[in-house]
Design a protein around this motif. Structure first.
Motif, PDB file in Angstrom:
ATOM      1  N   GLU A 207      26.395   8.729  49.425  1.00 26.40           N
ATOM      2  CA  GLU A 207      26.394  10.171  49.222  1.00 26.40           C
ATOM      3  C   GLU A 207      24.975  10.716  49.140  1.00 26.40           C
ATOM      4  O   GLU A 207      24.706  11.860  49.520  1.00 26.40           O
ATOM      5  CB  GLU A 207      27.167  10.528  47.944  1.00 26.40           C
ATOM      6  CG  GLU A 207      28.649  10.189  47.997  1.00 26.40           C
ATOM      7  CD  GLU A 207      29.404  11.041  49.008  1.00 26.40           C
ATOM      8  OE1 GLU A 207      28.858  12.063  49.470  1.00 26.40           O
ATOM      9  OE2 GLU A 207      30.545  10.692  49.341  1.00 26.40           O
ATOM     10  N   TRP A 224      40.039  11.608  55.486  1.00 22.25           N
ATOM     11  CA  TRP A 224      39.157  10.460  55.259  1.00 22.25           C
ATOM     12  C   TRP A 224      40.008   9.193  55.181  1.00 22.25           C
ATOM     13  O   TRP A 224      41.086   9.183  54.580  1.00 22.25           O
ATOM     14  CB  TRP A 224      38.381  10.604  53.948  1.00 22.25           C
ATOM     15  CG  TRP A 224      37.296  11.646  53.998  1.00 22.25           C
ATOM     16  CD1 TRP A 224      37.085  12.581  54.970  1.00 22.25           C
ATOM     17  CD2 TRP A 224      36.296  11.869  52.999  1.00 22.25           C
ATOM     18  NE1 TRP A 224      36.017  13.371  54.668  1.00 22.25           N
ATOM     19  CE2 TRP A 224      35.490  12.959  53.457  1.00 22.25           C
ATOM     20  CE3 TRP A 224      35.987  11.279  51.786  1.00 22.25           C
ATOM     21  CZ2 TRP A 224      34.417  13.441  52.728  1.00 22.25           C
ATOM     22  CZ3 TRP A 224      34.911  11.760  51.055  1.00 22.25           C
ATOM     23  CH2 TRP A 224      34.133  12.829  51.526  1.00 22.25           C
ATOM     24  N   MET A 287      35.446   7.696  42.873  1.00 23.04           N
ATOM     25  CA  MET A 287      35.425   8.624  44.000  1.00 23.04           C
ATOM     26  C   MET A 287      36.789   9.255  44.218  1.00 23.04           C
ATOM     27  O   MET A 287      36.903  10.475  44.466  1.00 23.04           O
ATOM     28  CB  MET A 287      34.981   7.895  45.263  1.00 23.04           C
ATOM     29  CG  MET A 287      34.760   8.798  46.475  1.00 23.04           C
ATOM     30  SD  MET A 287      36.248   8.995  47.487  1.00 23.04           S
ATOM     31  CE  MET A 287      36.361   7.364  48.200  1.00 23.04           C
ATOM     32  N   SER A 290      37.453  11.833  41.558  1.00 25.39           N
ATOM     33  CA  SER A 290      36.646  13.021  41.787  1.00 25.39           C
ATOM     34  C   SER A 290      37.247  13.897  42.891  1.00 25.39           C
ATOM     35  O   SER A 290      37.319  15.133  42.752  1.00 25.39           O
ATOM     36  CB  SER A 290      35.215  12.626  42.146  1.00 25.39           C
ATOM     37  OG  SER A 290      34.438  13.743  42.498  1.00 25.39           O
ATOM     38  N   LYS A 291      37.711  13.280  43.955  1.00 25.17           N
ATOM     39  CA  LYS A 291      38.302  14.034  45.064  1.00 25.17           C
ATOM     40  C   LYS A 291      39.659  14.633  44.663  1.00 25.17           C
ATOM     41  O   LYS A 291      40.007  15.753  45.072  1.00 25.17           O
ATOM     42  CB  LYS A 291      38.462  13.134  46.283  1.00 25.17           C
ATOM     43  CG  LYS A 291      37.149  12.765  46.949  1.00 25.17           C
ATOM     44  CD  LYS A 291      36.452  13.999  47.483  1.00 25.17           C
ATOM     45  CE  LYS A 291      35.127  13.668  48.126  1.00 25.17           C
ATOM     46  NZ  LYS A 291      34.437  14.888  48.650  1.00 25.17           N
ATOM     47  N   GLN A 294      39.230  17.759  42.946  1.00 24.65           N
ATOM     48  CA  GLN A 294      38.819  18.841  43.843  1.00 24.65           C
ATOM     49  C   GLN A 294      39.976  19.353  44.709  1.00 24.65           C
ATOM     50  O   GLN A 294      39.762  20.232  45.533  1.00 24.65           O
ATOM     51  CB  GLN A 294      37.670  18.369  44.735  1.00 24.65           C
ATOM     52  CG  GLN A 294      36.410  17.975  43.977  1.00 24.65           C
ATOM     53  CD  GLN A 294      35.339  17.403  44.884  1.00 24.65           C
ATOM     54  OE1 GLN A 294      35.432  17.503  46.106  1.00 24.65           O
ATOM     55  NE2 GLN A 294      34.317  16.810  44.287  1.00 24.65           N
ATOM     56  N   TRP A 296      42.062  17.255  46.640  1.00 30.04           N
ATOM     57  CA  TRP A 296      42.400  16.371  47.747  1.00 30.04           C
ATOM     58  C   TRP A 296      43.683  15.610  47.408  1.00 30.04           C
ATOM     59  O   TRP A 296      43.958  15.302  46.246  1.00 30.04           O
ATOM     60  CB  TRP A 296      41.283  15.365  48.029  1.00 30.04           C
ATOM     61  CG  TRP A 296      40.069  15.961  48.689  1.00 30.04           C
ATOM     62  CD1 TRP A 296      39.304  16.972  48.195  1.00 30.04           C
ATOM     63  CD2 TRP A 296      39.511  15.577  49.927  1.00 30.04           C
ATOM     64  NE1 TRP A 296      38.280  17.251  49.053  1.00 30.04           N
ATOM     65  CE2 TRP A 296      38.374  16.402  50.139  1.00 30.04           C
ATOM     66  CE3 TRP A 296      39.814  14.633  50.901  1.00 30.04           C
ATOM     67  CZ2 TRP A 296      37.570  16.302  51.262  1.00 30.04           C
ATOM     68  CZ3 TRP A 296      39.019  14.525  52.020  1.00 30.04           C
ATOM     69  CH2 TRP A 296      37.914  15.354  52.207  1.00 30.04           C
ATOM     70  N   LEU A 326      43.073  11.847  51.624  1.00 30.26           N
ATOM     71  CA  LEU A 326      42.448  10.516  51.616  1.00 30.26           C
ATOM     72  C   LEU A 326      43.538   9.498  51.898  1.00 30.26           C
ATOM     73  O   LEU A 326      44.495   9.371  51.120  1.00 30.26           O
ATOM     74  CB  LEU A 326      41.804  10.228  50.254  1.00 30.26           C
ATOM     75  CG  LEU A 326      40.703  11.184  49.777  1.00 30.26           C
ATOM     76  CD1 LEU A 326      40.324  10.871  48.339  1.00 30.26           C
ATOM     77  CD2 LEU A 326      39.488  11.074  50.684  1.00 30.26           C
TER      78      LEU A 326
END
Length: 384
Positions: A207, A224, A287, A290-291, A294, A296, A326
């Motif tokens: 990142e 992703w 990760m 965190s997504k 947000q 996701w 994801l």
């Protein structure tokens, strides 16, 4: 009719004995003396052996060589051709010299060491092999190319090889023509297609060091692909190739228990690894959390034989991608870990088309990735 003299028999015996083993030469000496005694008339034709010497201060010194040396000399004379008997051992035939070298290991010819065209001090460089990997490595500029090795011969005149050479000239990369044997050594016997490139190694992106060339050029929700524990470089290369072809926005992998971005992966991806950056994460759980925070959607994958799970299981054909997603794929054999499955909101599966025998209830991870990615990308396009 049968009135041969003993001297004629002696000549015939010498010819016949010359094609036999050297050990029989010593028997000829006894026959020579016996023949002279049996036929006194022919004995006059045989010259007697006379010892020659030279006078020294303390008397006469015998010049006759020891019996073993005379025997070795006679054996060597019988084995050599008539035109070679007066020369040294360098004029002996290659077959005979080979036998002699087996008896005298110290005289064996030592192979000449040729200087390798690959620099021994270039530990930070590796060998990329194959037409597409070498071409994309030169055009994309993510590696520092050093030398290009091309197979010498008619194969170097192919259009694909010439294109790689032209790109190397544009980049100022040295081009060397070498033998197929040298190329085989460079890539450890793998299929190189007559081209190898010495270049710096590729590493996972982070990142903090993202891929500046990767830009989303569509308004659809991004997808992703997250890989956990993919150990086979051939599988990783095939997954990268399918991801690039189908339009996946990013591919990420766990750094732990996963294969590196090696030239084998690049060859299996047909050079896609040179153009598409792969991100590496030490902790996938952080990760994913965190997504998910947000907005996701975290989607996992399981085999068709998977039992009951707290996370709902859906057929891949029934899943509709409506927001950033994801897609998680597990490694060979074990699949996704329980820690990652617990973070998933949905689990996708590929239904089989028949009753499966035990041991073949699942697909190869690269094949399954291609099917799942195509299904998700189709649902994203249909929504648009």
């Amino acid at each position: 009719m049968w009135g041969f003299s003993m001297s004629h028999q002696h000549r015939l015996l010498l010819v016949s004995r010359s094609f036999q083993q050297p050990a029989l030469v010593s028997q000829f000496a006894s026959h020579h003396v016996t023949a002279a005694r049996l036929n006194p008339e022919d004995s006059s034709r045989i010259k007697p052996v006379v010892k020659r010497g030279r006078k020294v201060s303390d008397g006469w010194q015998d010049r006759e060589r020891p019996f073993q040396q005379k025997k070795w000399k006679n054996e060597n004379t019988v084995l050599q051709k008539p035109s070679q008997r007066m020369g040294d051992d360098r004029r002996v035939s290659s077959e005979l010299r080979k036998l002699c070298l087996e008896d005298f290991p110290s005289e064996r010819e030592r192979p000449v060491r040729q200087k390798s065209t690959v620099d021994s001090k270039s530990e930070d460089f590796e060998i990329v092999f194959g037409i597409s990997p070498c071409l994309l490595a030169l055009t994309q500029g993510r590696r520092k190319a050093r030398k290009l090795f091309v197979k010498d011969g008619e194969a170097s005149h192919r259009a694909s090889v010439l294109k790689v050479c032209e790109e190397a000239h544009k980049k100022g990369v040295q081009v060397h023509r070498v033998s197929k044997r040298d190329l085989d050594k460079m890539c450890e016997g793998r299929v190189h297609q007559g081209v190898c490139l010495q270049a710096s190694a590729l590493s996972f992106l982070t990142e903090k060091n993202p891929d500046s060339a990767a830009k989303i050029k569509h308004n659809a929700p991004p997808l992703w692909l997250i890989l956990e524990g993919i150990q086979d470089p051939m599988n990783l290369g095939a997954i990268l190739r399918s991801s690039y072809f189908l339009g996946v926005d990013r591919v990420a992998s766990s750094l732990h228990n996963s294969c590196p971005l090696s030239p084998v992966v690049s060859k299996a991806s047909s050079g896609v690894m040179e153009a598409m950056g792969v991100y590496g994460y030490k902790n996938l759980e952080e990760m994913l959390k965190s997504k998910a925070a947000q907005g996701w959607e975290v989607v996992g994958t399981v085999g068709a034989e998977a039992g009951e799970s707290e996370v709902p299981v859906t057929k891949c054909s029934d899943f509709k991608m409506t927001k950033p997603t994801l897609l998680l794929m597990g490694g060979e054999g074990g699949g996704l870990s329980k820690d990652l499955i617990s973070l998933c909101q949905t689990l996708l599966t590929i239904p089989p088309g028949r009753d499966l025998f035990p041991g073949v209830e699942s697909l190869n991870v690269s094949v399954a990735a291609g099917i799942l990615l195509h299904s998700l990308m189709f649902s994203r396009r249909s929504r648009r």
